[in-house]
Design a protein around this motif. Sequence first.
Motif, PDB file in Angstrom:
ATOM      1  N   GLY A   1       0.768  -1.066   0.005  1.00 23.07           N
ATOM      2  CA  GLY A   1      -0.050   0.052  -0.148  1.00 23.07           C
ATOM      3  C   GLY A   1       0.837   1.173  -0.103  1.00 23.07           C
ATOM      4  O   GLY A   1       0.517   2.332   0.861  1.00 23.07           O
ATOM      5  N   MET A   2       2.083   1.096  -0.795  1.00 25.85           N
ATOM      6  CA  MET A   2       2.701   2.317  -0.920  1.00 25.85           C
ATOM      7  C   MET A   2       3.160   2.525  -2.354  1.00 25.85           C
ATOM      8  O   MET A   2       2.997   1.924  -3.155  1.00 25.85           O
ATOM      9  N   SER A   3       3.831   3.799  -2.719  1.00 26.69           N
ATOM     10  CA  SER A   3       4.242   4.151  -3.945  1.00 26.69           C
ATOM     11  C   SER A   3       5.306   3.376  -4.192  1.00 26.69           C
ATOM     12  O   SER A   3       5.963   2.968  -3.385  1.00 26.69           O
ATOM     13  N   ARG A   4       5.941   3.192  -5.538  1.00 23.85           N
ATOM     14  CA  ARG A   4       6.912   2.333  -5.967  1.00 23.85           C
ATOM     15  C   ARG A   4       8.079   3.083  -5.516  1.00 23.85           C
ATOM     16  O   ARG A   4       9.365   2.533  -5.345  1.00 23.85           O
ATOM     17  N   PHE A   5       7.967   4.571  -5.089  1.00 28.73           N
ATOM     18  CA  PHE A   5       9.200   5.058  -4.999  1.00 28.73           C
ATOM     19  C   PHE A   5       9.539   5.134  -3.440  1.00 28.73           C
ATOM     20  O   PHE A   5      10.633   4.887  -3.138  1.00 28.73           O
ATOM     21  N   ALA A   6       8.639   5.151  -2.780  1.00 24.48           N
ATOM     22  CA  ALA A   6       8.566   4.746  -1.274  1.00 24.48           C
ATOM     23  C   ALA A   6       9.200   3.225  -1.101  1.00 24.48           C
ATOM     24  O   ALA A   6       9.870   3.061  -0.131  1.00 24.48           O
ATOM     25  N   MET A   7       8.677   2.462  -1.805  1.00 24.07           N
ATOM     26  CA  MET A   7       9.385   0.945  -2.014  1.00 24.07           C
ATOM     27  C   MET A   7      10.513   0.892  -2.271  1.00 24.07           C
ATOM     28  O   MET A   7      11.343   0.362  -1.467  1.00 24.07           O
ATOM     29  N   ASN A   8      10.942   1.560  -3.200  1.00 29.03           N
ATOM     30  CA  ASN A   8      12.379   1.646  -3.624  1.00 29.03           C
ATOM     31  C   ASN A   8      13.302   2.285  -2.414  1.00 29.03           C
ATOM     32  O   ASN A   8      14.467   1.995  -2.037  1.00 29.03           O
ATOM     33  N   ARG A   9      13.014   3.440  -1.736  1.00 33.25           N
ATOM     34  CA  ARG A   9      13.697   3.962  -0.607  1.00 33.25           C
ATOM     35  C   ARG A   9      13.686   2.921   0.649  1.00 33.25           C
ATOM     36  O   ARG A   9      14.555   2.537   1.264  1.00 33.25           O
ATOM     37  N   LEU A  10      12.518   1.992   0.861  1.00 25.45           N
ATOM     38  CA  LEU A  10      12.477   1.079   1.837  1.00 25.45           C
ATOM     39  C   LEU A  10      13.300  -0.153   1.500  1.00 25.45           C
ATOM     40  O   LEU A  10      14.074  -0.503   2.744  1.00 25.45           O
ATOM     41  N   LEU A  11      13.393  -0.519   0.181  1.00 28.55           N
ATOM     42  CA  LEU A  11      14.520  -1.642  -0.028  1.00 28.55           C
ATOM     43  C   LEU A  11      15.823  -1.184   0.256  1.00 28.55           C
ATOM     44  O   LEU A  11      16.439  -1.769   0.497  1.00 28.55           O
ATOM     45  N   LYS A  12      16.122  -0.002  -0.343  1.00 26.98           N
ATOM     46  CA  LYS A  12      17.323   0.293  -0.262  1.00 26.98           C
ATOM     47  C   LYS A  12      17.815   0.571   1.209  1.00 26.98           C
ATOM     48  O   LYS A  12      18.995   0.112   1.820  1.00 26.98           O
ATOM     49  N   ARG A  13      17.029   1.267   2.097  1.00 24.22           N
ATOM     50  CA  ARG A  13      17.043   1.062   3.667  1.00 24.22           C
ATOM     51  C   ARG A  13      17.340  -0.343   4.116  1.00 24.22           C
ATOM     52  O   ARG A  13      18.199  -0.480   5.084  1.00 24.22           O
ATOM     53  N   ALA A  14      16.329  -1.426   3.802  1.00 23.00           N
ATOM     54  CA  ALA A  14      16.549  -2.484   4.150  1.00 23.00           C
ATOM     55  C   ALA A  14      17.655  -3.242   3.789  1.00 23.00           C
ATOM     56  O   ALA A  14      18.414  -4.000   4.661  1.00 23.00           O
ATOM     57  N   LEU A  15      18.216  -3.051   2.563  1.00 25.27           N
ATOM     58  CA  LEU A  15      19.327  -3.817   2.098  1.00 25.27           C
ATOM     59  C   LEU A  15      20.848  -3.203   2.993  1.00 25.27           C
ATOM     60  O   LEU A  15      21.507  -3.985   3.080  1.00 25.27           O
ATOM     61  N   ALA A  16      20.703  -1.790   2.932  1.00 23.91           N
ATOM     62  CA  ALA A  16      21.840  -1.267   3.957  1.00 23.91           C
ATOM     63  C   ALA A  16      21.913  -1.687   5.432  1.00 23.91           C
ATOM     64  O   ALA A  16      22.856  -2.158   5.878  1.00 23.91           O
ATOM     65  N   HIS A  17      20.538  -1.878   5.964  1.00 28.44           N
ATOM     66  CA  HIS A  17      20.714  -2.574   7.213  1.00 28.44           C
ATOM     67  C   HIS A  17      21.043  -4.002   7.395  1.00 28.44           C
ATOM     68  O   HIS A  17      21.709  -4.307   8.227  1.00 28.44           O
ATOM     69  N   ALA A  18      20.632  -4.749   6.308  1.00 36.37           N
ATOM     70  CA  ALA A  18      21.067  -5.938   6.292  1.00 36.37           C
ATOM     71  C   ALA A  18      22.576  -6.033   6.154  1.00 36.37           C
ATOM     72  O   ALA A  18      22.974  -7.155   6.562  1.00 36.37           O
ATOM     73  N   ARG A  19      23.105  -5.417   5.094  1.00 39.30           N
ATOM     74  CA  ARG A  19      24.478  -5.596   4.920  1.00 39.30           C
ATOM     75  C   ARG A  19      25.389  -5.387   6.092  1.00 39.30           C
ATOM     76  O   ARG A  19      26.271  -5.637   6.412  1.00 39.30           O
ATOM     77  N   SER A  20      24.927  -4.054   6.759  1.00 41.54           N
ATOM     78  CA  SER A  20      25.401  -3.578   8.105  1.00 41.54           C
ATOM     79  C   SER A  20      25.121  -4.676   9.102  1.00 41.54           C
ATOM     80  O   SER A  20      26.274  -4.939   9.891  1.00 41.54           O
ATOM     81  N   ALA A  21      24.303  -5.474   9.088  1.00 40.45           N
ATOM     82  CA  ALA A  21      24.189  -6.604  10.210  1.00 40.45           C
ATOM     83  C   ALA A  21      24.918  -7.679   9.831  1.00 40.45           C
ATOM     84  O   ALA A  21      25.401  -8.403  10.607  1.00 40.45           O
ATOM     85  N   LEU A  22      25.214  -8.100   8.750  1.00 41.67           N
ATOM     86  CA  LEU A  22      25.977  -8.922   8.079  1.00 41.67           C
ATOM     87  C   LEU A  22      27.564  -8.996   8.342  1.00 41.67           C
ATOM     88  O   LEU A  22      28.405  -9.852   8.828  1.00 41.67           O
ATOM     89  N   ALA A  23      27.845  -7.490   8.093  1.00 41.74           N
ATOM     90  CA  ALA A  23      29.461  -7.169   8.451  1.00 41.74           C
ATOM     91  C   ALA A  23      29.392  -5.951   9.129  1.00 41.74           C
ATOM     92  O   ALA A  23      29.693  -4.761   8.528  1.00 41.74           O
ATOM     93  N   PRO A  24      29.289  -5.959  10.384  1.00 43.63           N
ATOM     94  CA  PRO A  24      29.334  -4.860  11.277  1.00 43.63           C
ATOM     95  C   PRO A  24      30.650  -3.966  11.124  1.00 43.63           C
ATOM     96  O   PRO A  24      31.837  -4.689  11.019  1.00 43.63           O
ATOM     97  N   GLU A  25      30.369  -2.796  11.467  1.00 42.27           N
ATOM     98  CA  GLU A  25      31.806  -2.167  11.403  1.00 42.27           C
ATOM     99  C   GLU A  25      32.747  -2.250  12.536  1.00 42.27           C
ATOM    100  O   GLU A  25      32.332  -2.745  13.586  1.00 42.27           O
ATOM    101  N   PRO A  26      33.917  -2.282  12.384  1.00 43.50           N
ATOM    102  CA  PRO A  26      34.914  -2.771  13.471  1.00 43.50           C
ATOM    103  C   PRO A  26      34.787  -1.819  14.662  1.00 43.50           C
ATOM    104  O   PRO A  26      34.562  -0.559  14.401  1.00 43.50           O
ATOM    105  N   LYS A  27      35.127  -2.262  15.710  1.00 40.91           N
ATOM    106  CA  LYS A  27      34.927  -1.287  16.973  1.00 40.91           C
ATOM    107  C   LYS A  27      36.272  -0.370  16.853  1.00 40.91           C
ATOM    108  O   LYS A  27      37.200  -0.612  16.767  1.00 40.91           O
TER     109      LYS A  27
END
Length: 153
Positions: A123-149
């Motif tokens: 129930g959202m625009s495709r532009f909002a979906m693109n932003r959500l997907l980019k944010r989700a992929l960025a969060h998933a990447r950071s969860a898989l390879a966290p920044e060194p302390k």
Amino acid sequence: MVERHYEDVLAYCRRHAPVSAAEDLTQETFLRFVRRAEAYDERGKPLALLLTIARNACIDAARSAGRAPSFVELDKGLEPSQSDSYAVELESALASLPPDEREALELRFDQGLGVAEAASVMGMSRFAMNRLLKRALAHARSALAPEPKGRLK
């Protein structure tokens, strides 16, 4: 249509409702589709429409049970072997995402919907979906390879 998409709808319902209710919600999804079949026109993938109906059925069931709609948590009691440790790590990373981000990734990559179809289901625009997907992929990447302390961003 039922034979072709039953397993996909059932998998969606299992992730968005208690397992005990998933089969009933899957059947409810197809009943709702049949009741409104005359209004269905062949635009886009039929799975997108079925998942929209399934999403609404899961939300309705959660509301009638007096709880908020949510994902069923992944089983954290798994013992990873050498060969599937990355899969378990990926599941853990996905489980750490907010529900809307997990659902967007599920619709786009697990269910194979296009961006516009996934946006329609949520129930959202495709532009909002693109932003959500980019944010989700960025969060998933950071969860898989966290920044060194100790390292500054």
